[in-house]
Design a protein around this motif. Structure first.
Motif, short mmCIF file in Angstrom:
data_model
loop_
_atom_site.label_atom_id
_atom_site.label_comp_id
_atom_site.label_asym_id
_atom_site.label_seq_id
_atom_site.Cartn_x
_atom_site.Cartn_y
_atom_site.Cartn_z
N UNK A 157 96.05 35.77 -38.83
CA UNK A 157 96.65 36.02 -37.32
C UNK A 157 97.06 37.38 -37.21
N UNK A 158 97.31 37.72 -36.19
CA UNK A 158 97.75 39.36 -35.90
C UNK A 158 96.62 40.47 -36.30
N UNK A 159 95.37 39.89 -36.17
CA UNK A 159 94.29 41.18 -36.30
C UNK A 159 94.43 42.22 -35.26
N UNK A 160 94.33 43.42 -35.71
CA UNK A 160 94.56 44.38 -34.55
C UNK A 160 92.87 44.78 -34.27
N UNK A 161 92.74 44.85 -33.22
CA UNK A 161 91.44 45.12 -32.56
C UNK A 161 91.04 46.33 -32.08
N UNK A 162 90.05 47.16 -32.44
CA UNK A 162 89.82 48.55 -31.72
C UNK A 162 88.29 48.55 -31.36
N UNK A 163 88.28 49.33 -30.31
CA UNK A 163 86.71 49.73 -29.81
C UNK A 163 86.40 50.63 -30.32
N UNK A 164 85.04 50.84 -30.49
CA UNK A 164 84.30 51.88 -31.21
C UNK A 164 82.68 51.79 -30.71
N UNK A 165 81.97 52.59 -31.29
CA UNK A 165 80.52 52.37 -31.24
C UNK A 165 79.79 52.13 -32.51
N UNK A 166 78.86 51.40 -32.61
CA UNK A 166 78.00 51.38 -33.91
C UNK A 166 76.71 52.27 -33.74
N UNK A 167 76.73 53.20 -34.38
CA UNK A 167 75.46 53.91 -34.19
C UNK A 167 74.48 53.78 -35.64
N UNK A 168 73.42 54.59 -35.93
CA UNK A 168 72.82 54.48 -37.04
C UNK A 168 73.53 54.87 -38.31
N UNK A 169 74.40 55.61 -38.19
CA UNK A 169 75.37 55.80 -39.52
C UNK A 169 76.26 54.82 -39.92
N UNK A 170 76.62 53.77 -38.82
CA UNK A 170 77.36 52.77 -39.21
C UNK A 170 76.58 51.54 -39.96
#
Length: 184
Positions: free
Chosen positions: A66-79
């Motif tokens: 419960x209580x997961x904190x969600x963030x927005x990002x981008x997945x690029x080649x380095x990830x």
């Protein structure tokens, strides 16, 4: 997270029928699901629960914190080196047990994938190359350098198969403890 999860799976040949049955059973209008009001949010949550076990501690969400904190990002080649498959048999087999998405992509390049899985990845790869809109990958930050996919295994594999992958939207979950989640 729920909105993006449904965006991906409602358009998926593997899962869309399951969602359509629940929508029909409840008499819900699929075109209203992505509205920004509270009723649409409630329906999205209930729909994901009915099909995948969200907030029911079953199926895909068994042991999910419960209580997961969600963030927005981008997945690029380095990830890509941080991405790992959830503990699902077909993805574990594809990656040779490592669960690393990069290892899955290498298996695809070496034609060591089960034919149906290879076809799904190839179709997704073609879509990425055509620049078609792509739903966000959804992963959990199990460690700073280990992001375990919750949704988007096929898209992540296709992305890792590309020599110059585009950046894809990423929704990353953060929690003090993911150890109880069945697929981490």
């Amino acid at each position: 997270m729920v909105r993006e999860f449904l965006r991906a799976e409602l358009g998926s040949p593997r899962f869309s029928d399951r969602y359509r049955r629940v929508l029909d059973d409840r008499g819900w209008d699929a075109s209203r699901l992505f509205a920004s009001d509270s009723e649409a949010a409630r329906q999205r949550s209930e729909l994901l629960g009915a099909v995948r076990g969200y907030r029911r501690d079953t199926w895909l969400f068994r042991g999910f914190p419960d209580g997961v904190r969600w963030t927005r990002d981008v997945c690029s080649a380095v990830h890509l080196d941080r991405l790992y498959y959830g503990r699902f048999p077909e993805w574990m087999t594809l990656s040779g047990g490592s669960r690393r998405v990069r290892d899955g992509a290498q298996a695809m390049a070496g034609h060591r994938a089960e034919p149906a899985l290879a076809a799904r990845v190839a179709e997704t790869l073609a879509d990425l190359r055509r620049g078609l809109p792509t739903p966000a990958l959804i992963a959990l930050a199990a460690a700073p350098d280990r992001w375990v996919l919750l949704e988007g295994h096929t898209r992540a594999t296709a992305l890792a198969c590309m020599h110059a992958p585009p950046a894809l939207p990423l929704i990353l979950g953060h929690s003090a403890d993911f150890s109880g989640w069945a697929y981490v």
